[in-house]
Design an enzyme around this catalytic site. Structure first.
Site, PDB file in Angstrom:
ATOM      1  N   CYS A 136       0.839  -1.207   0.000  1.00  0.00           N
ATOM      2  CA  CYS A 136       0.000   0.000   0.000  1.00  0.00           C
ATOM      3  C   CYS A 136       0.873   1.255   0.000  1.00  0.00           C
ATOM      4  CB  CYS A 136      -0.923  -0.003   1.218  1.00  0.00           C
ATOM      5  SG  CYS A 136      -1.960   1.456   1.320  1.00  0.00           S
ATOM      6  N   CYS A 139      -0.394   4.079   2.217  1.00  0.00           N
ATOM      7  CA  CYS A 139      -0.147   3.899   3.648  1.00  0.00           C
ATOM      8  C   CYS A 139       1.332   4.120   3.990  1.00  0.00           C
ATOM      9  CB  CYS A 139      -0.521   2.485   4.103  1.00  0.00           C
ATOM     10  SG  CYS A 139      -1.969   1.803   3.319  1.00  0.00           S
ATOM     11  N   ASP A 140       2.243   3.674   3.142  1.00  0.00           N
ATOM     12  CA  ASP A 140       3.654   3.574   3.540  1.00  0.00           C
ATOM     13  C   ASP A 140       4.608   4.531   2.822  1.00  0.00           C
ATOM     14  OD1 ASP A 140       2.851   1.584   5.242  1.00  0.00           O
ATOM     15  OD2 ASP A 140       3.360  -0.045   3.876  1.00  0.00           O
TER      16      ASP A 140
END
Ligand SMILES: Cc1cc2nc3c(=O)[nH]c(=O)nc-3n(C[C@H](O)[C@H](O)[C@H](O)COP(=O)(O)OP(=O)(O)OC[C@H]3O[C@@H](n4cnc5c(N)ncnc54)[C@H](O)[C@@H]3O)c2cc1C
Length: 317
Positions: A136, A139-140
């Site tokens: 993701c 997200c990261d």
């Protein structure tokens, strides 16, 4: 163990499940929707949606999903946080058991369980997952600001992930096994125009290396030989695996595991429908998922009402 009864049980609350919930509740059949992770589904793995009609400036992915949820709730849909574990046919419809130890007796079931990204096919995957291997970018990405990263995949998700990463990473190398990226041409062009993006075609991941975290991605090249990328992270955006385990042995699935059902979403078992990404289709997007969900709910509503009428018309009733 708790037992509950419902006319329509919807399993999965991504766009398909949310649209099914809206259409079912507006046809005055109060549905229950089971969701094992987060209402919103796979859409929550991206930030921004630019191609859902009705939002000329785009819309934040979580906001779009929250709006869909509120709309369905307004007409009476009930959302339950739980995972469906088994699905069986019964004389009156279907029996679904859940991880939360609830048994649902449902007149009709709509499966909207979607599909999940395939894992990086290297033996070190579990060793480096969370230590540089990510599924993701949204997200990261922040963890790898200013650093070189790789994206592996050749579809629309790979392009979107790369676009997100290119905003902050020093270099983004997109590794795709096929000759060309199978994504919307407008997005591929956008990606190609970025100075910090390199596309490497005909390459497959062979190994991930590093001292406790990702430091290198080794590639096997279709043309022969190897190439090593010095990267701090590998973002995986490969093809998807349908999440249709519940249906195994019950309905026909294709070689990849997608449910073989026509546009009507009928699985071949009366009262059981498959909608959204879990169904075999040519375009997996929010707009096609919600269309499926609406069709499935309409079919399920008609099925449940017809069945009830038949039961009440039998002489002994
Ligand atoms: C990075 C990325 C970016 C994307 N960007 C776009 C975009 O810009 N525009 C666009 O149109 N599409 C986009 N997509 C595609 C879009 O997200 C999917 O097509 C869409 O989410 C499919 O909806 P769905 O409801 O069929 O499945 P999903 O959204 O996958 O929802 C399925 C839900 O079912 C739940 N579930 C699964 N099994 C169970 C179970 N046993 N019990 C209970 N719940 C269960 C899952 O937790 C999940 O929430 C993107 C996808 C990705 C990965």
């Amino acid at each position: 163990m708790t037992e509950r009864t419902t006319d329509i049980l919807i399993i999965g609350a991504g766009p398909a499940g949310l649209a099914a919930a809206l259409y079912a509740s507006r046809s005055l059949v109060k549905p229950i929707v089971l969701e094992r992770v987060s209402v919103g589904g796979l859409v929550l793995s991206t930030e921004w949606i630019d191609n859902y009609p009705g939002f000329p400036d785009g819309i934040a992915a979580p906001e779009l999903m929250e709006r869909m949820r509120q709309q369905a709730e307004r007409f009476g849909a009930e959302f339950v946080s739980d995972e469906a574990l088994t699905l069986d046919r019964t004389e009156t419809g279907f029996r679904v058991t859940t991880a939360g130890d609830v048994v649902y007796q449902a007149g009709s079931v709509i499966i909207t369980t979607g599909a999940m990204p395939r894992v990086l096919p290297v033996k070190e995957e579990s060793k480096y997952r969370g230590r540089g291997i990510s599924y993701c970018a949204t997200c990261d990405a922040a963890f790898f600001k200013g650093k070189p990263v790789a994206v592996v995949g050749d579809g629309g998700s790979a392009v979107e992930e790369a676009l997100v990463l290119a905003r902050g990473c020093s270099k983004v190398t997109v590794v795709h096994p096929l000759d060309s990226l199978q994504a919307e041409p407008i997005l591929v062009e956008q990606l190609r125009s970025l100075p910090n993006v390199e596309l490497v075609s005909g390459a497959a991941p062979a190994a991930v290396e590093g001292e406790g975290k990702v430091e290198r991605l080794r590639l096997r090249l279709a043309a022969g030989g190897e190439r090593t990328l010095e990267v701090s992270a590998v973002f995986v955006a490969m093809e998807f695996v349908p999440t249709g385990d519940l249906l195994k042995g019950l309905v026909e699935v294709d070689a990849q595991g997608y449910v073989v059902a026509p546009e009507s979403t009928e699985t071949g078992i009366p009262g059981l429908y498959a909608a959204g990404d879990v169904r075999r289709k040519s375009l997996r997007q929010i707009v096609t998922a919600v269309a499926d969900g609406a069709v499935a709910a309409q079919k399920a509503g008609t099925y449940v009402r017809t069945r009830k009428r038949k039961v009440s018309d039998t002489p002994e009733n």
